[in-house]
Design an enzyme around this catalytic site. Structure first.
Site, PDB file in Angstrom:
ATOM      1  N   GLY A 156     -43.919  -9.669  30.752  1.00 36.22           N
ATOM      2  CA  GLY A 156     -45.008  -9.840  29.806  1.00 36.22           C
ATOM      3  C   GLY A 156     -45.673  -8.544  29.372  1.00 36.22           C
ATOM      4  O   GLY A 156     -45.047  -7.498  29.363  1.00 36.22           O
ATOM      5  N   SER A 157     -46.951  -8.664  29.039  1.00 34.19           N
ATOM      6  CA  SER A 157     -47.651  -7.608  28.309  1.00 34.19           C
ATOM      7  C   SER A 157     -47.722  -6.279  29.043  1.00 34.19           C
ATOM      8  O   SER A 157     -47.876  -6.212  30.263  1.00 34.19           O
ATOM      9  CB  SER A 157     -49.076  -8.069  28.016  1.00 34.19           C
ATOM     10  N   THR A 158     -47.693  -5.226  28.233  1.00 29.38           N
ATOM     11  CA  THR A 158     -47.791  -3.863  28.745  1.00 29.38           C
ATOM     12  C   THR A 158     -49.211  -3.491  29.175  1.00 29.38           C
ATOM     13  O   THR A 158     -49.429  -2.426  29.726  1.00 29.38           O
ATOM     14  CB  THR A 158     -47.361  -2.887  27.645  1.00 29.38           C
TER      15      THR A 158
END
EC number: 4.2.1.182
Lengths: 394, 136
Positions: free
Chosen positions: B63-65
């Site tokens: 998922g998100s950085t």
């Protein structure tokens, strides 16, 4: 094997500027972990973790501290979306205390020389890399687009590692910076016609969950617009950690290796994925522009809403650069006359949506559908733009 | 008897604590309440658990950085994991662990089967080792 540093790089590691030194220490550490032999200079960077909602007080203090220590970006660096429209936050219903902290973040970014673009689609807003250019981008959907559609080379950077790369002008050369790693790991045979952007998003959402951090090759897709590719990549980066994909006949003409694990995506999978992404039919907000909308998407929404009136709130999120074009085309006025808002700088994922009284959100973005339940405490209705507008027109 | 397994150093440091295992990958962004360390992502193996002070064992990140800042924020707030053990740590988790000074080891291929919830372990991430501590 520790990394090979040039004289210049050794000097950065021993710099009198603490921000430069810390940045280089982090990058050398990451390079050692991932087996990089050397650094590569980058053409641009993109920093994520910009919304106050995402990074909180520790993040604000980190960025201000970094700026105070003398952090200054060496290459064009764009910023990811903020937690509010920088100019219209009051109209959005954002709490003044939140706005104050968000403005501190904006100040720290400006001080470091970061372009305050506040968008997850830098490639639509004036930061477009070239094929094979090495970059350090940190927003997961932008990473996917840059690698897959543009042909630039970036790993999935964490927010701070992208900033460190911007400050030093380089990144360790490993992963997707190396040609040998830029190859498919899975083949997905698509035998259903993808009718709209939401269908592409649903395919991505399904694929990301299965391939995790793999690099899928899609066969059987008849063509795709930039916006559809944007939706596909964004979804895979949300349900999985996909940094690069291939769409046969669209983004690549090369045949995939013949020994790949192969999966089938047909009408049954598409329908099931819609079921997976939907938790309600009844919504109090519609959100488009995750990732940030193109001017074409805003135009589609305006065309449908021309002279109509909405029974619930609508946000169309875009970069400031794209919104200014929508303003000039009259799209913004049409959408706002119907009761919607065109917002720049922010989005439904990074804005404090749950504190604005919304409980359920409709969207055509599988990325938003993946994050909203946890991050925004929302029930979600996922469908294509026109169907969602149809349901909300009085 | 205590047994020790060797992995690879991601972020240096030493910590002891109780194991919490997630057989599935974790996206820290949108999944963890930084005020409490409670895991809030719906339909996840860890839903409703708290990760604060635990030795968090999971295969890898997803998922998100922005996950890096979330791990850093948890560490600053004192609601983060005592240590992290991964099969393979990707950049997002590695960056967060290094900045937040959360001891982190990877390269332990069978970690999610080898360790069970409630096991007490000592993670010496500087040496890259994890030791299962005997029950007293």
């Amino acid at each position: 094997m520790p990394m090979d540093l040039t004289t210049d790089e050794q000097a950065l590691l021993e710099s009198d500027n603490p921000a430069v030194r810390k940045s280089m220490e982090l990058l050398v550490r990451l390079g050692d972990i991932y087996g990089a032999e050397e650094f590569v200079e980058i053409g641009s960077a993109q920093a994520s973790g910009i919304s106050y909602k995402s990074i909180g007080d520790p993040g604000v203090e980190f960025l201000e501290g970094f700026a105070a220590e003398g952090a200054e970006v060496q290459v064009q660096t764009f910023a990811n979306p903020a937690g509010m429209d920088i100019d219209r936050w009051e109209e959005m219903g954002v709490d003044p205390e939140f706005a104050k902290q968000q403005r501190r973040i904006v100040g720290a970014l400006r001080e470091m020389g970061v372009t305050v673009s506040f968008t997850c689609t830098p490639y639509l807003a004036g930061n477009l890399p070239g094929p094979n250019e090495h970059i350090a981008w940190a927003e997961s959907s932008a990473v996917s687009f840059a690698n897959s559609v543009v042909g630039a080379r970036t790993n999935r950077e964490g927010g701070p590692s992208a900033l460190a790369a911007a400050i030093t002008g380089r990144t360790p050369k490993y992963g997707l910076h190396l040609a040998e790693n830029r190859v498919p790991t899975h083949r997905i045979d698509v035998d259903v016609e993808l009718q709209n952007q939401a269908d592409f998003a649903a395919l991505g959402s399904w694929a990301g969950r299965i391939v995790e951090d793999g690099r899928p090759y899609f066969a059987g897709v008849d063509g795709a617009t930039t916006d559809e590719l944007k939706a596909l990549g964004a979804a895979m980066a949300a349900t999985g950690a996909v940094a690069m994909h291939f769409v046969g006949g669209v983004t690549t003409d090369e045949e995939p290796p013949t020994d790949l694990e192969t999966l089938e995506f047909g009408s049954a999978e598409l329908e099931a994925e819609y079921g997976e992404l939907n938790s309600t039919e009844d919504t109090d907000l519609i959100v488009f522009g995750c990732p940030h909308a193109s001017v074409d998407e805003i135009g589609q929404v305006a065309d449908r809403l021309d002279g109509e009136s909405l029974d619930r709130d609508l946000w169309v999120c875009a970069s400031g650069a794209v919104k200014s074009q929508a303003d000039r085309m009259g799209y913004t006025e049409t959408i706002e006359d119907a009761g919607g808002m065109v917002l720049s700088d922010t989005c439904n994922v990074v804005a404090p949506i749950e504190e604005m009284g919304y409980e359920s959100t409709a969207t055509d973005s599988a990325k938003a559908a993946a994050y909203l339940p946890g991050f925004g405490e929302q029930d979600v209705h996922f469908d294509d733009k026109l169907s969602l507008l149809e349901e909300a027109i009085e | 008897m205590s047994e020790t397994v060797e992995g690879r150093t991601i972020a240096e440091g030493v910590a002891e604590g109780e194991v919490l295992v997630s057989p599935e990958p974790i996206s820290f962004y949108g999944a963890v309440d930084t005020d409490t360390g409670e895991f809030i992502e719906a339909d996840h193996h860890l839903t409703g658990e708290t990760i604060a002070g635990k030795v968090l064992v999971f295969p890898k990140g997803k998922g998100s950085t922005v996950g890096s800042y979330v791990i850093y924020g948890l560490a600053q707030e004192g609601t983060g994991p005592a240590a992290i053990i991964n099969h393979e740590t990707e950049t997002i988790v590695a960056t967060g662990a290094i900045l937040g000074e959360v001891p982190c080891v990877d390269g332990i291929e069978d970690a999610v089967e080898r360790f069970e919830d409630g096991d007490r372990v000592r993670v010496d991430a500087t040496e890259g080792t994890v030791t299962l501590l005997a029950d007293d």
